[in-house]
Design a protein around this motif. Structure first.
Motif, PDB file in Angstrom:
ATOM      1  N   GLY A 229       0.827  -1.202   0.000  1.00  0.00           N
ATOM      2  CA  GLY A 229       0.000   0.000   0.000  1.00  0.00           C
ATOM      3  C   GLY A 229       0.857   1.245   0.000  1.00  0.00           C
ATOM      4  N   PHE A 230       1.860   1.245   0.835  1.00  0.00           N
ATOM      5  CA  PHE A 230       2.712   2.420   0.926  1.00  0.00           C
ATOM      6  C   PHE A 230       3.494   2.623  -0.367  1.00  0.00           C
ATOM      7  N   LEU A 231       3.993   1.526  -0.945  1.00  0.00           N
ATOM      8  CA  LEU A 231       4.715   1.637  -2.222  1.00  0.00           C
ATOM      9  C   LEU A 231       3.798   2.169  -3.309  1.00  0.00           C
ATOM     10  N   GLY A 232       2.553   1.668  -3.327  1.00  0.00           N
ATOM     11  CA  GLY A 232       1.584   2.147  -4.303  1.00  0.00           C
ATOM     12  C   GLY A 232       1.359   3.642  -4.162  1.00  0.00           C
ATOM     13  N   ALA A 233       1.203   4.080  -2.898  1.00  0.00           N
ATOM     14  CA  ALA A 233       0.976   5.501  -2.644  1.00  0.00           C
ATOM     15  C   ALA A 233       2.183   6.313  -3.110  1.00  0.00           C
ATOM     16  N   CYS A 234       3.393   5.826  -2.783  1.00  0.00           N
ATOM     17  CA  CYS A 234       4.606   6.564  -3.144  1.00  0.00           C
ATOM     18  C   CYS A 234       4.747   6.682  -4.656  1.00  0.00           C
ATOM     19  N   SER A 235       4.484   5.576  -5.379  1.00  0.00           N
ATOM     20  CA  SER A 235       4.657   5.668  -6.829  1.00  0.00           C
ATOM     21  C   SER A 235       3.630   6.623  -7.419  1.00  0.00           C
ATOM     22  N   MET A 236       2.438   6.669  -6.789  1.00  0.00           N
ATOM     23  CA  MET A 236       1.440   7.607  -7.274  1.00  0.00           C
ATOM     24  C   MET A 236       1.885   9.048  -7.025  1.00  0.00           C
ATOM     25  N   ILE A 237       2.523   9.294  -5.881  1.00  0.00           N
ATOM     26  CA  ILE A 237       3.023  10.643  -5.590  1.00  0.00           C
ATOM     27  C   ILE A 237       4.030  11.063  -6.651  1.00  0.00           C
ATOM     28  N   LEU A 238       4.956  10.147  -6.961  1.00  0.00           N
ATOM     29  CA  LEU A 238       5.988  10.461  -7.957  1.00  0.00           C
ATOM     30  C   LEU A 238       5.348  10.745  -9.314  1.00  0.00           C
ATOM     31  N   LEU A 239       4.380   9.901  -9.681  1.00  0.00           N
ATOM     32  CA  LEU A 239       3.718  10.068 -10.971  1.00  0.00           C
ATOM     33  C   LEU A 239       3.018  11.422 -11.045  1.00  0.00           C
ATOM     34  N   LEU A 240       2.252  11.732 -10.006  1.00  0.00           N
ATOM     35  CA  LEU A 240       1.523  13.003  -9.983  1.00  0.00           C
ATOM     36  C   LEU A 240       2.488  14.170 -10.054  1.00  0.00           C
ATOM     37  N   TYR A 241       3.549  14.054  -9.296  1.00  0.00           N
ATOM     38  CA  TYR A 241       4.514  15.138  -9.250  1.00  0.00           C
ATOM     39  C   TYR A 241       5.177  15.313 -10.610  1.00  0.00           C
TER      40      TYR A 241
END
Lengths: 284, 336
Positions: free
Chosen positions: B125-137
Motif C-alpha cells: 500500500g505504501f509503495l503504491g501511494a509513493c509511486s502515485m506521488i511520484l507520478l503526480l509530481y
C-alpha cells in the motif's frame, strides 16, 4: 554415582513424556468456530458441546443457534472471542486476515481451514478437524463412509449418458463454478459435464450459456440471494425458448444449503440429489 | 481583540483535549465483552495479566491509539490540502494517492504475497501511494512550478483509473482473495501489528510538528498564490513540501488502516467553522478533532450491533455526512 545416573534417567524419561504430550497436543475444550461448515462438522463429530462461540450464519444444526455469536462471517469481534477464553479458534477462508493475525498475536491457537477445492479437499479438511479436536477415529469412520457412498453413487452413473450441465451459484452477477471447486466434482461425479469447467473466471456471461446450450441448468443461489431470486432467475432462463433445458424443462432450483456447505456427508446428499436431477429415468 | 482571540483559542483547545479524554475513556471502557468498570480501573492501574488485561491493553488500547493517529493524520492532511488548493471539496483521497495504495494492496493480495507475511499488505500500500506521488509530481511539475490545477485534475482522473483497476482485480480474483481486497477497502482500525501502530502514531505527530512551521505560509496561501508571493512566501517550495507531507500522511494512514472516508473532508470543514480560518489554531484543532471523531466512530462501530462489528467507514460516512448536511442547511436557513 549410581544415584546421579538414576536421576538423569528419570529426567530423560520425564522430558520425553512431556515432549510426547506436547506432540499429542492438549485436546481443546473451548472452541470458537468462525465458519458455518466447521460448526456443522464439529457437531457431526460430536464436539458440539465444546463450541463456545460461532458466527451469525452458523445455524446448522439447530443446537448451534444457542451458542454465543462473535460476529458474522466477514467481520468478527476479536474482543468478544478473547472474552470467551477459547483454547482453539477455527478460522475459515472468509475470516478477515487481520483478525486471524490479531488473535494469534494475543496468544490464541488459531487453525485455518482454506475452502476445499474438491471432494478430497473436503475429506482432508474434515479429517484435519477431527485430529485437532481429538476425534480422529470418528472423522476417519465418517470419511470412509462418505467415500464409499460416493464411489457407489459414481459407479451407478458410470455408463449413463453424460448431460451438459450449467450450475449457477450466483444470480447477479451470473456466477458459476469452474474446475478447482468441489461443485465441479459434484457435477462430474454425477456423470455430467460442467460446461464452465475450463472458464477462466467464475463470473460467466449469459450469452456464453446460450451458446453452450446445456442440457440442464441448476440454480443454487448462495446465501442472501434467497429462494425468490432463484425462481426469478429460472423465469429469465425460460425466456430463451430455444435452449434445450427450456424445451425439456430441465431447469432446477436447488437448496443452496445442501450444495454449498460441504461436509463429507452433505456432499453425499448433494450428490444423490444431483444424480436424481441428471438421470431421472434411472432413478425411477 | 488579540487577547480575546487567543482566549477563545485556548478555550477550544481545552475543550478538544477534554473531548479526546472522553473519547479515549469511551473506547477503553465500552466494548462487546462487557467488563465491569471497576475491573477496568484495576487493570489500568496495575497490570495483572488475565483476560481483562489482554482485552484492555492488547485490543482496546492499540485500537484507540491507531484511531487517534489515523483520524488526526487524515484531517490534518485535509486541512493542508483544502488550504493549499483553496478548495473546500479537496480531501485526502482526492489526489489519487489512496487509489495508488489501493491498487498496490490489491495487487499484493492477488499475487498471494500476503500468505508470505501479512506485512506485505501495508508495504505494498505504501509503495503504491509513493509511486502515485511520484507520478503526480512528475506529470505536474514543469520548470520547478507545481501546477495545483493540474494536480487536482490528474489526481481525480487517476483515482477513477485506480478504482476501475480494482474492479478489474475483483472480477478476476478468486473468492478468498476477493474477501481480502474488500476488507482492505472497507478500512479497519483492528491492526494486529504493534509496530505499524507505532509508525502511524509517530508519523502523525511528527508531521503535525513539521506542518506547524508552515502555519503562516498556509495563511498567506489562502489569499492566493500571487498574494502569498508578494508577502514573501517561497510559494513553490512550500507547495512542494506540503504536497509531499500530505502524501506521506495519507500514504501511511491508508497503508495501515485502509480507506476510512469522510474524516479528512468533514472534520477540517467543521473546525474551520468553529475555530476560524487561521492555521495557527486550525492545524492543531483539526488534528485533535479528527482523532476524537474517528475514535468515537470506532467505539460506535464496535458496539452498536455487538457482537457484530461494523466497518468504521460506515459510521464515519453516515454520522459525518448527515451531521455536515444538517449544519449546512441550518446555516443557510438562518441566512434567509
Amino acid at each position: 554415582m549410581k544415584l546421579r545416573a538414576w536421576l538423569i534417567f528419570c529426567a530423560v524419561i520425564l522430558a520425553c513424556s512431556f515432549a510426547w504430550a506436547a506432540e499429542k497436543g492438549v485436546i481443546p475444550e473451548r472452541i470458537v468456530s468462525l465458519s458455518p461448515v466447521i460448526t456443522e462438522e464439529l457437531f457431526l463429530l460430536g464436539a458440539g458441546d465444546r463450541v463456545v462461540g460461532r458466527t451469525h450464519y452458523c445455524t446448522k444444526p439447530r443446537e448451534a443457534q444457542k451458542i454465543e455469536e462473535v460476529g458474522n462471517v466477514l467481520e468478527v469481534s476479536v474482543e468478544k472471542i478473547v472474552a470467551l477464553r477459547p483454547d482453539l479458534v477455527l478460522a475459515g477462508s472468509m475470516t478477515s486476515p487481520k483478525a486471524k493475525e490479531k488473535l494469534k498475536r494475543l496468544g490464541l491457537r488459531v487453525e485455518e481451514f482454506p475452502s476445499a477445492s474438491d471432494f478430497n479437499g473436503i475429506c482432508d479438511s474434515f479429517f484435519k478437524l477431527g485430529r485437532i479436536i481429538g476425534k480422529e477415529k470418528e472423522a476417519e469412520t465418517m470419511v470412509k463412509i462418505a467415500r464409499s457412498k460416493v464411489d457407489a453413487l459414481r459407479s451407478q452413473v458410470r455408463d449413463g449418458n453424460r448431460p451438459a450441465v450449467f450450475l449457477q451459484v450466483g444470480v447477479d452477477p451470473l456466477v458459476t463454478m469452474t474446475h478447482g471447486s468441489f461443485l465441479n466434482d459434484l457435477i462430474e461425479f454425477s456423470g455430467g459435464v460442467n460446461v464452465a469447467r475450463d472458464a477462466g473466471s467464475r463470473i460467466y456471461s449469459r450469452e456464453k450459456v446460450i451458446a453452450d446450450d446445456p442440457d440442464i441448468i441448476i440454480i443454487s443461489g448462495m446465501g442472501s440471494d434467497g429462494e425468490k431470486a432463484n425462481e426469478k432467475e429460472k423465469k429469465i432462463w425460460q425466456g430463451y425458448r430455444n435452449l434445450k433445458a427450456v424445451k425439456n424443462s430441465t431447469i432446477y432450483v436447488v437448496d443452496s444449503d445442501l450444495y454449498c456447505a460441504p461436509t463429507p456427508l452433505t456432499f453425499v446428499n448433494a450428490l444423490e440429489n444431483i444424480i436424481r436431477l441428471l438421470h431421472p429415468h434411472d432413478a425411477a | 481583540m488579540m487577547q480575546h482571540r487567543s482566549k477563545r483559542w485556548i478555550f477550544w483547545l481545552w475543550l478538544l483535549v477534554a473531548l479526546a479524554l472522553l473519547a479515549a475513556g469511551s473506547a477503553l471502557f465500552i466494548g462487546p465483552s462487557g467488563i465491569p468498570f471497576k475491573k477496568i480501573f484495576q487493570v489500568l492501574w496495575n497490570r495483572q495479566g488475565g483476560i481483562e488485561d489482554q482485552i484492555i491493553w492488547g485490543i482496546r488500547l492499540p485500537r484507540l491509539l491507531l484511531g487517534f493517529a489515523i483520524g488526526g493524520s487524515l484531517s490534518l492532511a485535509g486541512v493542508i490540502l483544502q488550504g493549499m488548493f483553496r478548495n473546500p471539496l479537496v480531501e485526502p483521497y482526492t489526489l489519487g494517492i489512496s487509489g495508488g495504495a489501493a491498487v498496490g494492496v490489491s495487487l499484493s493480495i492477488l499475487l498471494g504475497l500476503y500468505h508470505v507475511s501479512i506485512l506485505t499488505m501495508p508495504l505494498a500500500g505504501f509503495l503504491g501511494a509513493c509511486s502515485m506521488i511520484l507520478l503526480l509530481y512528475g506529470l505536474n511539475a514543469k520548470k520547478k512550478v507545481l501546477s495545483l490545477q493540474g494536480l487536482l485534475l490528474t489526481g481525480v482522473m487517476i483515482n477513477f483509473i485506480a478504482s476501475s483497476l480494482i474492479m478489474l482485480f475483483l472480477a478476476l480474483s478468486r473468492s478468498e482473495d476477493l474477501q481480502g481486497i474488500i476488507f482492505w477497502i472497507m478500512g479497519s482500525l483492528d491492526e494486529p501489528n504493534g509496530f505499524l501502530i507505532k509508525i502511524a502514531l509517530g508519523a502523525s505527530l511528527l508531521f503535525l510538528f513539521v506542518t506547524y512551521f508552515f502555519h503562516s505560509d498556509l495563511n498567506a496561501l489562502a489569499l492566493g498564490e500571487e498574494e502569498a508571493l508578494h508577502l514573501g512566501v517561497p510559494v513553490e517550495r512550500t507547495k512542494r513540501l506540503l504536497f509531499i507531507i500530505t502524501s506521506l500522511l495519507v500514504g501511511v494512514s491508508v497503508a495501515v488502516a485502509g480507506m476510512i472516508g469522510f474524516v479528512g473532508l468533514v472534520v477540517p470543514h467543521f473546525m474551520r467553522r468553529i475555530v476560524g480560518h487561521d492555521h495557527r489554531i486550525l492545524l492543531v484543532a483539526s488534528f485533535l478533532a479528527g482523532g476524537v471523531f474517528l475514535v468515537f466512530c470506532d467505539t460506535l462501530a464496535r458496539t452498536v450491533i455487538a457482537p457484530l462489528e461494523l466497518p468504521v467507514g460506515v459510521i464515519t460516512g453516515i454520522l459525518g455526512g448527515s451531521l455536515f448536511v444538517w449544519v449546512l442547511t441550518r446555516e443557510r436557513g438562518g441566512k434567509v
